[in-house]
Design a protein around this motif. Sequence first.
Motif, PDB file in Angstrom:
ATOM      1  N   GLN A  71     -16.431   8.223   0.308  1.00  0.00           N
ATOM      2  CA  GLN A  71     -17.404   7.253  -0.190  1.00  0.00           C
ATOM      3  C   GLN A  71     -18.192   6.620   0.955  1.00  0.00           C
ATOM      4  O   GLN A  71     -19.402   6.410   0.836  1.00  0.00           O
ATOM      5  N   MET A  72     -17.526   6.340   2.068  1.00  0.00           N
ATOM      6  CA  MET A  72     -18.203   5.761   3.220  1.00  0.00           C
ATOM      7  C   MET A  72     -19.232   6.753   3.771  1.00  0.00           C
ATOM      8  O   MET A  72     -20.357   6.368   4.119  1.00  0.00           O
ATOM      9  N   ASP A 102      -6.092   8.115  -1.311  1.00  0.00           N
ATOM     10  CA  ASP A 102      -6.965   6.937  -1.314  1.00  0.00           C
ATOM     11  C   ASP A 102      -7.783   6.849  -0.032  1.00  0.00           C
ATOM     12  O   ASP A 102      -8.969   6.521  -0.067  1.00  0.00           O
ATOM     13  N   GLN A 103      -7.154   7.146   1.103  1.00  0.00           N
ATOM     14  CA  GLN A 103      -7.847   7.098   2.384  1.00  0.00           C
ATOM     15  C   GLN A 103      -8.941   8.162   2.462  1.00  0.00           C
ATOM     16  O   GLN A 103     -10.039   7.917   2.971  1.00  0.00           O
ATOM     17  N   ARG A 129       0.827  -1.214   0.000  1.00  0.00           N
ATOM     18  CA  ARG A 129       0.000   0.000   0.000  1.00  0.00           C
ATOM     19  C   ARG A 129       0.858   1.260   0.000  1.00  0.00           C
ATOM     20  O   ARG A 129       0.383   2.332  -0.356  1.00  0.00           O
ATOM     21  N   GLU A 175     -10.526   9.484  -0.121  1.00  0.00           N
ATOM     22  CA  GLU A 175     -11.599   9.067  -1.029  1.00  0.00           C
ATOM     23  C   GLU A 175     -12.441   7.956  -0.404  1.00  0.00           C
ATOM     24  O   GLU A 175     -13.675   7.959  -0.512  1.00  0.00           O
ATOM     25  N   GLU A 176     -11.798   7.018   0.252  1.00  0.00           N
ATOM     26  CA  GLU A 176     -12.531   5.931   0.910  1.00  0.00           C
ATOM     27  C   GLU A 176     -13.448   6.493   2.006  1.00  0.00           C
ATOM     28  O   GLU A 176     -14.608   6.080   2.122  1.00  0.00           O
ATOM     29  N   TRP A 198     -22.180   6.742   1.514  1.00  0.00           N
ATOM     30  CA  TRP A 198     -22.944   5.519   1.724  1.00  0.00           C
ATOM     31  C   TRP A 198     -23.812   5.653   2.979  1.00  0.00           C
ATOM     32  O   TRP A 198     -24.994   5.323   2.962  1.00  0.00           O
TER      33      TRP A 198
END
Length: 93
Positions: A68-69, A61-62, A36, A64-65, A72
């Motif tokens: 997205q969470m 990336d973190q 990673r 963006e994650e 959601w």
Amino acid sequence: MSESPPFGVRYLAPSQVAELLSVSVDEVMELVHDGRLRGARLGSPAKWRIEEESLRGYIADQVEEARQMHLWEQSQAASFPEVWNRGAPGRPE
């Protein structure tokens, strides 16, 4: 004007990365071994170093994650009215 390292790549010590991420050095090394974060053993004696650009990508990336969470979770909260039949056509008045 700052000086650029050779080949335009800047490397950070695992302890620097750990401090930036607020994690332990062991966790940083686990990220390297998991692929990673890009790292290499450099110097003599060889010591682990992590590419700064790899760290930037990991952080992006973190973020963006997490985004997205959050979206959601918002979508799940927004569906509660349908679950409880609120907002559904009711009795005519």
